[in-house]
Design a protein around this motif. Structure first.
Motif, PDB file in Angstrom:
ATOM      1  N   GLU A 125      31.094  94.845  37.813  1.00 36.03           N
ATOM      2  CA  GLU A 125      30.268  95.855  37.839  1.00 36.03           C
ATOM      3  C   GLU A 125      29.638  95.920  39.240  1.00 36.03           C
ATOM      4  O   GLU A 125      29.200  96.843  39.927  1.00 36.03           O
ATOM      5  N   LYS A 126      29.267  94.748  39.901  1.00 41.16           N
ATOM      6  CA  LYS A 126      28.355  94.592  40.989  1.00 41.16           C
ATOM      7  C   LYS A 126      29.176  94.396  42.208  1.00 41.16           C
ATOM      8  O   LYS A 126      28.972  94.974  43.149  1.00 41.16           O
ATOM      9  N   LEU A 127      30.480  93.753  42.000  1.00 37.89           N
ATOM     10  CA  LEU A 127      31.146  93.686  42.983  1.00 37.89           C
ATOM     11  C   LEU A 127      32.413  94.639  43.419  1.00 37.89           C
ATOM     12  O   LEU A 127      33.156  94.779  44.166  1.00 37.89           O
ATOM     13  N   ASP A 128      32.550  95.223  42.302  1.00 37.62           N
ATOM     14  CA  ASP A 128      33.805  96.231  42.141  1.00 37.62           C
ATOM     15  C   ASP A 128      35.140  95.643  42.398  1.00 37.62           C
ATOM     16  O   ASP A 128      36.047  96.163  42.775  1.00 37.62           O
ATOM     17  N   ILE A 129      35.476  94.384  42.026  1.00 42.66           N
ATOM     18  CA  ILE A 129      36.628  93.681  41.898  1.00 42.66           C
ATOM     19  C   ILE A 129      37.484  94.452  41.036  1.00 42.66           C
ATOM     20  O   ILE A 129      37.166  94.580  40.021  1.00 42.66           O
ATOM     21  N   LYS A 130      38.749  94.926  41.348  1.00 38.75           N
ATOM     22  CA  LYS A 130      39.515  95.627  40.680  1.00 38.75           C
ATOM     23  C   LYS A 130      40.590  94.777  39.863  1.00 38.75           C
ATOM     24  O   LYS A 130      40.687  95.199  38.689  1.00 38.75           O
ATOM     25  N   GLU A 131      40.618  93.539  40.021  1.00 39.03           N
ATOM     26  CA  GLU A 131      41.439  92.445  39.348  1.00 39.03           C
ATOM     27  C   GLU A 131      41.121  91.143  39.385  1.00 39.03           C
ATOM     28  O   GLU A 131      40.991  90.837  40.559  1.00 39.03           O
ATOM     29  N   ILE A 132      41.345  90.451  38.289  1.00 39.88           N
ATOM     30  CA  ILE A 132      41.271  88.843  38.384  1.00 39.88           C
ATOM     31  C   ILE A 132      42.321  88.290  37.742  1.00 39.88           C
ATOM     32  O   ILE A 132      43.128  88.823  36.749  1.00 39.88           O
ATOM     33  N   CYS A 133      42.596  87.110  38.392  1.00 36.12           N
ATOM     34  CA  CYS A 133      43.828  86.371  37.695  1.00 36.12           C
ATOM     35  C   CYS A 133      43.453  84.958  37.530  1.00 36.12           C
ATOM     36  O   CYS A 133      42.592  84.468  38.053  1.00 36.12           O
ATOM     37  N   SER A 134      44.193  84.299  36.664  1.00 40.52           N
ATOM     38  CA  SER A 134      43.878  82.974  36.476  1.00 40.52           C
ATOM     39  C   SER A 134      44.985  82.095  36.111  1.00 40.52           C
ATOM     40  O   SER A 134      45.938  82.896  35.397  1.00 40.52           O
ATOM     41  N   MET A 135      45.104  80.851  36.062  1.00 38.13           N
ATOM     42  CA  MET A 135      46.315  80.108  35.786  1.00 38.13           C
ATOM     43  C   MET A 135      45.898  78.812  35.214  1.00 38.13           C
ATOM     44  O   MET A 135      44.759  78.332  35.450  1.00 38.13           O
ATOM     45  N   THR A 136      46.801  78.358  34.188  1.00 40.84           N
ATOM     46  CA  THR A 136      46.597  77.002  33.593  1.00 40.84           C
ATOM     47  C   THR A 136      47.622  76.067  33.385  1.00 40.84           C
ATOM     48  O   THR A 136      48.843  77.017  33.406  1.00 40.84           O
ATOM     49  N   LEU A 137      47.996  74.922  33.280  1.00 51.75           N
ATOM     50  CA  LEU A 137      49.140  74.528  32.980  1.00 51.75           C
ATOM     51  C   LEU A 137      49.482  74.757  31.405  1.00 51.75           C
ATOM     52  O   LEU A 137      48.497  75.315  30.576  1.00 51.75           O
ATOM     53  N   THR A 138      50.501  75.090  30.892  1.00 52.89           N
ATOM     54  CA  THR A 138      50.799  75.505  29.775  1.00 52.89           C
ATOM     55  C   THR A 138      50.498  74.732  28.725  1.00 52.89           C
ATOM     56  O   THR A 138      50.222  74.971  27.523  1.00 52.89           O
ATOM     57  N   THR A 139      50.154  73.384  29.175  1.00 51.43           N
ATOM     58  CA  THR A 139      49.665  72.315  28.016  1.00 51.43           C
ATOM     59  C   THR A 139      47.991  72.576  27.654  1.00 51.43           C
ATOM     60  O   THR A 139      47.692  71.967  26.858  1.00 51.43           O
TER      61      THR A 139
END
Length: 176
Positions: A125-139
């Motif tokens: 809403e405030k920064l107008d970022i278009k997309e975010i990503c995140s990653m984790t270990l599969t465990t």
């Protein structure tokens, strides 16, 4: 305290040099690091270096990881937020990487979901970022459940430094 946003129970603010001891407590805990794919830190100077890097993100990109602060006690609990990753990983570059971490004594109480939901809304809403990503270990099933609750979708799995990693993504539908 320069509060960026607040929720029912929490404040989110910039991480400060004075957070070094709590960051060290969190990042030296082997249980906290169990699903991070690397060993816990061993010296507070590593926390101080991490804080300097986060503060540099604020200056260069106007965003970074934010401290999670308990409203009642004013205690540092952990952090959540974004880092603009410029290096390519899994076919992505110049993406906003969402991560979060808590001191173990605060696990299982919904703090990460509460804080990170607010951070995502702010970013969209405030920064107008278009997309975010995140990653984790599969465990790391607990973090994956949090990402699911936050509306991120599993889009890929890949190998990184000998570990199988999940890749999650969420597009901004608020300002589109």
């Amino acid at each position: 305290m320069n509060i960026i946003l607040e929720t029912d129970r929490l404040y989110l603010r910039e991480i400060l040099p004075s957070d070094d001891e709590k960051m060290f407590e969190m990042d030296s805990d082997p249980e906290v690091y169990k699903f991070l794919g690397r060993k816990p830190i061993r010296d507070i100077d590593q926390s101080r270096k991490m804080i300097k890097g986060i503060m540099q993100q604020y200056q260069e990109n106007g965003i970074g990881r934010w401290a999670i602060i308990d409203k009642e006690t004013n205690n540092f609990m952990g952090w959540t937020g974004f880092k603009l990753e410029k290096e390519e990983l899994n076919g992505y570059s110049n993406y906003y990487d969402l991560r979060f971490r808590l001191l173990r004594k605060f696990w299982g109480k919904g703090y990460i979901t509460e804080a990170t939901k607010a951070a995502i809304e702010y970013a969209f809403e405030k920064l107008d970022i278009k997309e975010i990503c995140s990653m984790t270990l599969t465990t790391n099933e607990k973090s994956q459940k949090v990402l699911d609750k936050l509306g991120l979708k599993l889009v890929d799995k890949f190998m990184y430094q000998g570990d199988e990693i999940t890749w999650y993504k969420r597009e901004n539908t608020i300002n589109n």
